[in-house]
Design an enzyme around this catalytic site. Structure first.
Site, PDB file in Angstrom:
ATOM      1  N   GLU A 192       0.796  -1.234   0.000  1.00 23.79           N
ATOM      2  CA  GLU A 192       0.000   0.000   0.000  1.00 23.79           C
ATOM      3  C   GLU A 192       0.829   1.285   0.000  1.00 23.79           C
ATOM      4  OE1 GLU A 192      -3.941  -1.624   2.316  1.00 23.79           O
ATOM      5  OE2 GLU A 192      -2.221  -1.093   3.543  1.00 23.79           O
TER       6      GLU A 192
HETATM    7  C1  NGO Z   1      -3.999  -4.859   4.762  1.00 25.61           C
HETATM    8  C2  NGO Z   1      -3.086  -3.690   5.047  1.00 25.61           C
HETATM    9  C3  NGO Z   1      -2.903  -3.433   6.538  1.00 25.61           C
HETATM   10  C4  NGO Z   1      -4.245  -3.470   7.276  1.00 25.61           C
HETATM   11  C5  NGO Z   1      -4.918  -4.795   6.993  1.00 25.61           C
HETATM   12  C6  NGO Z   1      -6.275  -4.865   7.667  1.00 25.61           C
HETATM   13  C7  NGO Z   1      -1.880  -5.460   4.350  1.00 25.61           C
HETATM   14  C8  NGO Z   1      -0.759  -6.305   3.932  1.00 25.61           C
HETATM   15  N1  NGO Z   1      -1.854  -4.142   4.437  1.00 25.61           N
HETATM   16  O1  NGO Z   1      -3.066  -5.944   4.731  1.00 25.61           O
HETATM   17  O2  NGO Z   1      -2.268  -2.195   6.723  1.00 25.61           O
HETATM   18  O3  NGO Z   1      -4.022  -3.337   8.651  1.00 25.61           O
HETATM   19  O4  NGO Z   1      -5.100  -5.015   5.614  1.00 25.61           O
HETATM   20  O5  NGO Z   1      -6.948  -6.051   7.400  1.00 25.61           O
END
Ligand code: NGO
Length: 569
Positions: A362
């Site tokens: 992200e």
């Molecule tokens: C995503 C995100 C995290 C969140 C999570 C919540 C990943 C790898 N990045 O997973 O920052 O906390 O979802 O479910």
């Protein structure tokens, strides 16, 4: 079962096996009927069946007529070897509180005590003849024999012995989990188990960044992992809301960046000694730590501490919300790479295991070649520390480095970039958001957790195959499976346990057990016997309606697992 074959998925209730009391089956009337039919023999049978173990063993052969009972004379004999001795001491410490038995640990060469439990490292003592399957127990396998005269665990490694001990523990009545002495018949069911894991990497992740958790809480999570033969604990140590690990060369990361968390809480961080304590506790339970420093995004806490890392060189305010994707360290500034080198160097030096996780998820504001270029430099920095790089599957487009591992967290099953990275040599840890994310709610009315990847009840956590889940990734490229627990809505140990149990054992079974044992109907029955164990140990769990939790005592005279004494939500 009469031959040492793959453990049978669904036992036929009309066979002799069914005469062995099953923890969640007998009612008072049934017990009387059984007693009348078998002249009381079955009442002396152990309350646990050999094929109730979670995760399901590779091979087992029950000997329904045979039982071994621990007594005041029982001793533990162990091969003369420091690691084996540690496992034997661990076994004694597990069993002494509830049984109240002395269970002295003695060297294998000492005088043979009555009714022994023996832990043998096969490297130092000839392995027993096997009656089926391969004798090659490998790095984590074990053989367990329960006969009328004793219990033997044999393994090629101390890790194998440790897993044999975890199985042995599950074969005793649930009351063995009591922290104080209980009057019970400490009987184990007769037979043989030959067991090895399907995948070498079996893990869980705890996000200590969104909410900070005390060292003691982390140690307790390690205990839960070890119980189900999971061998990796991934700690998500840094995120927008907090930086949780002391770094000597950049001290404000922990002291300033660590002083916040989601909501109004104070946050916190682990000193290097705290971290060493977690490492040592985990290593004694054969659990390897996988530290994650999430880069280049998810870095607001680092920017609060060191604004020089921010693209605009201005300190942002501490972030205590739950949005993602807005922060990043400046990929165009060489100072950022000093930071990455220093931090990863110090974390690597603290970590005995081979892995270093650099996140990579992200980073929406660092795109295309800039992102790939950053990741490639970070991967080289990890390689220079001597560790193997792990990252979320967004790392895929970057160049391959030796041993590189991607962690799949998608909710679909196809990703050409990931498949391509695997063709270039990457291996995969599989953590599908819609099956393995322990922060997803069980059901609409689950009081905490997310639902962006859907609801994950126990069956959904169990009914998928890590070996074939991602399209165009061969099973041979799958290193294993991991269940991440993100903690935006998780604020206490009870919350952690509520989301972990009973789904963690489901993921553990996917990582450990051969696919031939996969059977939801049998799994939910085997899992049911663990409810009383957790209750007895004071562990919180979700009393999922999919699992036939026992409501009656497991053996006459034993305390029932009543709803009121289950620390459940
Ligand atoms: C995503 C995100 C995290 C969140 C999570 C919540 C990943 C790898 N990045 O997973 O920052 O906390 O979802 O479910």
């Amino acid at each position: 079962m009469s031959t040492l074959g793959i453990s049978s998925p669904t036992p036929d209730p009309t066979t002799a096996d069914a005469a062995v009391l099953h923890p969640h089956e007998p009612e008072a009337g049934d017990l009387a009927a059984l007693a009348a039919r078998t002249a009381g023999d079955d009442l002396l049978a152990p309350p646990v069946r050999l094929d109730d173990v979670v995760p399901a063993p590779e091979l087992l052969e029950a000997d329904p007529g045979t039982t071994f009972v621990l007594t005041g004379d029982t001793a533990i004999r162990v091969t003369t070897h420091p690691g084996a001795r540690e496992v034997a001491d661990h076994l004694a410490e597990l069993l002494r509180p509830a049984t109240g038995l002395p269970l002295p640990v003695a060297d294998a060469l000492a005088v043979d005590p009555a009714g022994p439990m023996t832990l043998t490292l096969a490297g130092t003592t000839p392995p027993p003849v096997t009656t089926g399957g391969s004798a090659d127990l490998g790095a984590e396998g074990y053989r367990l024999d329960v006969s009328g005269s004793g219990v033997r665990v044999v393994a090629e490694t101390t890790t194998g012995l440790f897993y044999g001990v975890q199985t042995l523990r599950q074969l005793l009545p649930a009351a063995v989990e009591s922290p104080t002495p209980v009057a019970a018949r400490w009987a184990l069911p007769g037979g043989t188990i030959l067991d090895r894991p399907r995948f070498p990497y079996r893990g869980a992740m705890l996000d200590v960044a969104r909410h900070f958790f005390a060292v003691e809480d982390v140690l307790r999570v390690v205990d839960h992992l070890a119980r189900y033969k999971l061998n990796h604990l991934h700690l998500h140590l840094t995120d927008d809301q907090g930086w949780r690990i002391a770094v000597d060369s950049w001290p404000r990361l922990a002291t300033v960046g660590g002083a916040s968390e989601v909501g109004d809480g104070p946050g916190g961080h682990y000193t290097k000694d705290d971290y060493r304590r977690i490492v040592a506790y985990a290593s004694a339970r054969h659990v390897t730590l996988v530290p994650e420093i999430d880069l280049p995004g998810h870095t607001n806490a680092a920017l609060v501490a060191y604004p020089e890392l921010a693209p605009d060189k201005v300190a942002p305010p501490p972030y205590t919300g739950t949005e993602v994707g807005f922060s990043y360290v400046d990929p165009a500034d060489e100072r950022t790479y000093d930071f990455v080198t220093d931090v990863l160097g110090e974390v690597a030096a603290l970590t005995p295991g081979p892995w270093l996780h650099i996140g990579g998820d992200e980073a929406y504001k660092v795109k295309g070649e800039v992102y790939t270029g950053f990741v490639e430099r970070a991967q080289r920095i990890v390689a220079d520390t001597g560790k193997t790089v792990v990252g979320w599957h967004q790392l895929a487009p970057a160049a391959h480095v030796d041993g590189r591992v991607l962690q799949w967290w998608g909710t679909d099953t196809a990703d050409p970039a990931t498949a391509d990275a695997v063709r270039r040599g990457a291996r995969l840890i599989v953590s599908p958001g819609n099956h393995a994310y322990l922060d997803m709610k069980y059901a609409e009315d689950t009081p905490i957790g997310h639902d962006w990847a859907g609801l994950i009840d126990v069956r959904r956590a169990y009914d998928w195959d890590p070996g074939t889940h991602v399209t165009d990734v061969p099973t041979t490229a799958v290193l294993g499976v991991e269940a991440p627990l993100w903690t935006e809505s998780v604020t206490s140990l009870a919350d952690i346990e509520f989301l972990l149990l009973p789904r963690l054992p489901a993921i553990a079974e996917l990582g450990w057990s051969p696919r031939t044992t996969h059977d939801w109907a049998r799994f939910r029955e085997r899992l049911a016997g663990h409810g009383p164990r957790w209750s007895t140990a004071g562990i919180t769990f979700h009393r999922s309606p999919e699992v036939p939790w026992p409501a009656t005592p497991t053996i006459p005279g034993q305390r029932p697992a009543a709803k009121s004494d289950t620390a459940e939500r």
